[in-house]
Design a protein around this motif. Sequence first.
Motif, PDB file in Angstrom:
ATOM      1  N   ARG A 133      -4.085  12.625   5.401  1.00  0.00           N
ATOM      2  CA  ARG A 133      -2.663  12.844   5.638  1.00  0.00           C
ATOM      3  C   ARG A 133      -2.420  14.232   6.231  1.00  0.00           C
ATOM      4  O   ARG A 133      -3.203  15.153   6.023  1.00  0.00           O
ATOM      5  CB  ARG A 133      -1.870  12.663   4.342  1.00  0.00           C
ATOM      6  N   THR A 134      -1.309  14.370   6.923  1.00  0.00           N
ATOM      7  CA  THR A 134      -1.038  15.620   7.632  1.00  0.00           C
ATOM      8  C   THR A 134      -0.449  16.699   6.736  1.00  0.00           C
ATOM      9  O   THR A 134      -0.415  17.863   7.121  1.00  0.00           O
ATOM     10  CB  THR A 134      -0.077  15.366   8.807  1.00  0.00           C
ATOM     11  N   GLU A 158      -5.671   4.305   5.747  1.00  0.00           N
ATOM     12  CA  GLU A 158      -5.816   5.733   5.481  1.00  0.00           C
ATOM     13  C   GLU A 158      -7.285   6.064   5.221  1.00  0.00           C
ATOM     14  O   GLU A 158      -7.970   5.333   4.533  1.00  0.00           O
ATOM     15  CB  GLU A 158      -4.989   6.142   4.264  1.00  0.00           C
ATOM     16  N   ARG A 193      -5.111  12.574  15.693  1.00  0.00           N
ATOM     17  CA  ARG A 193      -5.131  12.478  14.243  1.00  0.00           C
ATOM     18  C   ARG A 193      -5.118  11.028  13.761  1.00  0.00           C
ATOM     19  O   ARG A 193      -5.382  10.761  12.589  1.00  0.00           O
ATOM     20  CB  ARG A 193      -3.940  13.232  13.656  1.00  0.00           C
ATOM     21  N   ARG A 194      -4.851  10.106  14.638  1.00  0.00           N
ATOM     22  CA  ARG A 194      -4.866   8.698  14.255  1.00  0.00           C
ATOM     23  C   ARG A 194      -6.275   8.158  14.057  1.00  0.00           C
ATOM     24  O   ARG A 194      -6.437   7.065  13.515  1.00  0.00           O
ATOM     25  CB  ARG A 194      -4.129   7.857  15.295  1.00  0.00           C
ATOM     26  N   ARG A 236      -6.298   8.172  10.300  1.00  0.00           N
ATOM     27  CA  ARG A 236      -5.217   7.504   9.568  1.00  0.00           C
ATOM     28  C   ARG A 236      -4.306   6.817  10.579  1.00  0.00           C
ATOM     29  O   ARG A 236      -3.742   7.457  11.463  1.00  0.00           O
ATOM     30  CB  ARG A 236      -4.428   8.515   8.734  1.00  0.00           C
ATOM     31  N   ASN A 279      -0.730   8.180  11.144  1.00  0.00           N
ATOM     32  CA  ASN A 279      -0.499   9.561  11.552  1.00  0.00           C
ATOM     33  C   ASN A 279       0.162   9.601  12.924  1.00  0.00           C
ATOM     34  O   ASN A 279      -0.065   8.708  13.756  1.00  0.00           O
ATOM     35  CB  ASN A 279      -1.821  10.337  11.627  1.00  0.00           C
TER      36      ASN A 279
END
Length: 853
Positions: A344-345, A459, A686-687, A690, A693
Motif C-alpha cells: 500500500r502507498t 494486494e 506501483r501497480r 498492488r 494502487n
Amino acid sequence: MPQISRRQALSLIPAASLLVGAGRWEAVARPGAAAADAATDHSRLLRNTIEIFAGDAGSNVRPEVAGKLAAVARTARSRLSAMDDAGDGELFAGQPLGASDVALRNSYQYLYEIALATATEGADSELAGDVDVQRRVADGLVWLHENYYGDQSQGYYGNWYNWEIGISTHVSKTLALLADVVRDYRPDLIPTYVASMDAYLREGENGDVDLDSRFHTGANLADITANRVIQGALLGDDARIGKAISDQSTVFATIDPYNLRHGVTDGYYQDGSFIQHHSVAYTGSYGKALLTRVVQSVKMLDGTSYASGGDLVDVVRGWVVNGFAPLIFEGWMMEIVKGRAVSRTTTGYTDVGIIVEAIVDLADYLDGDDARALQGYVKFIRSTSRATLNPDGFVSPVTIAKYADVLADDSIPAADVNPPERSVAFNAMDKTVHLRPGFAFALARSSDRISKYEYMNGENLMPWFQADGAHYLYLSGQDQTKAFGVDFYTVVSPYRLPGVTAPVEERLTVPELYGGFWYENPEHPLGFTSSSESQNTYVYFPRGTNRHSGGAVLGAYGATGMVQSDDVPYVDKQAGVLPEDFVAYQNARSTKSWFMLDDEVVVLAAGIDGQGGRDAVTTLDSRIADVSDELSVVGASRDGREWSGTGTADVAWLRYANSTEGVAVGYVMLDAARVNVDLEQVTRSRRVVRASNPDTQVTKNVFGVSVFHPAGDGPATLAYALVPDADEAQLRAYPDGGLSVLANNPRVQAIKHTGLGLIAANVFGDGWQAAGHVAVHGPASVLVRQDGDETTVAVSDPTMNRADISVVVRGRPMTLVSADDGVELRPAHGGIRLNVRTHQAYGRTFTARLRAR
C-alpha cells in the motif's frame, strides 16, 4: 510483557448487568432504580462515542483542532456534492450500486462522514447541528436499506469483511452520531438496521459473535464487538452490551499455543508477537487496528458500570512497550509485520501516527511513571521521526488536544521505551529485530507455524520470498520512504530481496495465473472459493514446511537460524492433493544463521541449492535511492587492490554510500566468493505490487550485492557481515574485533567474537555439535559470553518441540550464580553442563549466569 489469561480477562469485567450461564454471558434484569442506572450507562456510552469521533465543546475550540474540523467539514461538503450529482443506481456519484460491495461500503462511509460534520459541537461550519442535513443522512440510510442492503438474499457478495465489519462500523457510528434525530425522524431505523446487521453476521452464530469462528478473532473480533456495544446502547439492550464486552475481553488474553481457546492463534503472545489470519505476523496492520479498537472501547465505556479495571489497560501498555516499540524505528513501522499492507502507498510513518494516537489515549488511563513513560515515548517518536506527524490525521479531536498538551508539557522528557541497545526474538511470529543507536535490523523468517507471505485481493502481488530470511536494514537519519515502503517493492526484484536465496526462474502472479484475484474451483473437494480455508492455506498466506526457525537472545545480542523450505502448496501439489491446474513453485534450499552484534550482523549460509537443476542467487543486500542522490560503491579485492563501480569481483569488502542521505553500509566477505555488484535505474508502476494502487511510475536507483550459485557446483556456502555506517578505514581493518567463523555447514553454524568474549551458535543437526569450547546437543540456538570471571549462557529451542537441551561449556570449573527456572547445572568432563527444560517454552530464551571458582 504483562500477560493475562482468558479466565483472568473475564474476571476483570464488571458484574453490572451480567451473569455467567450455560457457558455464555447473559443479561440480568435491572428493576427499578437499576434500570434507570442502565439508561444512564447507555446515554453515557453514546455520549463517549460521539466525543471520540466528533470531539466535545472543550476540544473543538482548541486551535490545534481547527485543521481536523476543517477537514471534516470539507469532506462532508464533497460528499454532499456527490450526493447531488448521483445518477441512477447511485447514492453518491461514482459509486454504482447493486454488484459492488466496495461501492456499498463507500456509500455508508460517505453518509458517516456527512453525519460527523453535523455532530461536531462548536465547529465553525454551517453543517454543525444542521438538522436538515442529518435528516438527509437518515433518508440515505433508508434508501440504501430498501434497495441494496435490507434484502439479505441479495447481499453478501464480494468480501465478507465489508458485510460483517466495514458496513456495520459506518452504520453503527452514524446512528450513534444522529441518535436523537433518527429516533424522532425515523423511529424504526435503529432496530431495523441492527436486525439487518445481525443477519449479515453470517460467520457468527444466530446473528451474534461466535468465538469458534475463524473470522471472529483478533482485530476483527474487536471491530465486531465494538460495533455491537454501540448497537446495544442505541437499543438499550444490556444483554448485547454485556455479551459484546465479554467476547471482546478474549483479545486481551495472551495466546498460549499449548492451550488454545476456541482454536484461536490470533492475538498477542508472551514474547510480544502478534498474529492475525492464524499464521501471519501482523503487528503493523491488524495489530495497530486492534490497539486502536480496544483503546476506543476503553474510552467508550469510561464512566459507566461496564468500565473494566486497570489490569486490562496494563496489558495494552505491555503491547505497546514489548510488541510495538521494538518495531518502530525513528517513527517508521517496519516492513516485516505488515502482511499484504506492504504494497500500500500509505504505510510506515502513517502507521505509527495511528499508534501514537492510541498511546496518547492509553496514557490517560495509567498512573504515575507508566503514564509519563508513554507520554515521553510519544515525544520521542515525534522528535526522531523523519516525517512530520500530523495530528489532523487522528480520528478524535479530543486526542489531538491531548497530544498538544503532551508536547507542551516541559516536565515530560522525550524518551524511548526501548533501551538504546535491544535484540528481540519474536519467535512466536518468526521475526527478529536488532536495535542499535545508529541502525535497526529486521529479519523475516517463516516455518510450518508462520506464513511465508500474505497475498490477498490483488494486494502484494509478488510476495514469494518475503519471509525466506529477507532483511531490512534501517539507517538512522534517513527518510525511510526513500529507502523502503511501497517503492522498495515496486523497483526491487522480488527475487532479489535483501538476504534471500532464490532459484533463478520467473514466477507469475495470482491474477496472471488464474485471471482473477484468487484460484476458483468450488467443485474440487477442497472447495476453493474466495474466503475458503483452502484459499488461505494455498493462495493467500501459505506456511513453510520447516520446523527450524528461531533464536536466542543474550542481553542485547542475538542469534537466530532458519532452514529454508518449500511451502505447503508445493508439497501438497506433489502429493496429488491439489487440482492439476493449480500452480505451485519449488523453493531453493539453504540453512542460514544471523548473529547480531554491536557493529555488525554476521550471516552464514550453507547447503545452498536451487533444486531441480536450477541456479540460485543469494542477495546480500538491495537498497534504493532517488535518481538525484549522490551514490558511490568502493571496495578492495582480496589481494588488496582498490575496487569500485559495478560488476563481478572477488572482493574482501565493499562500501555503498548515499552521500545525499548521509548513510552507508559496509559488506565484508568472510569467505571466498565472487560478488556481483549492480547499480541500475529502474522505472515501474506501483501497480506491479498492488492492483488498486494509482498507476504512478516510480524511478529509483537500485543497488544490489549478490552471489550466484550455479546448479552444477553442488550445495554452496557463504559467509559475510553487514556493517552499518562503516567507513573505509573500518572496513579495511575488519575484523579488528577478532571475529571468526567457527563452523558453517548444514549441521552447525557458529562464530566467535574475541572482543565481545562471545561464542554464538545455531545447531541444526541432531546430537552433539562443537563450536569452539562450547558443545551443544541440538537442535538449539546458543550464545555464551565470558566477561572476566563470569560467563552467561543463553539457550533457545528454535524447533519449538524439544523437551530439553544440553550445553557443555569447557574450561575452568564454574558455579551457578543465577538461572531461569528450568535450568540445571551439572558437572561435565573438562567443564560444566547445563540442562535446559525447553518443554512448551515456544522458543523462549533461558539464561544462566556462572562464575569461575
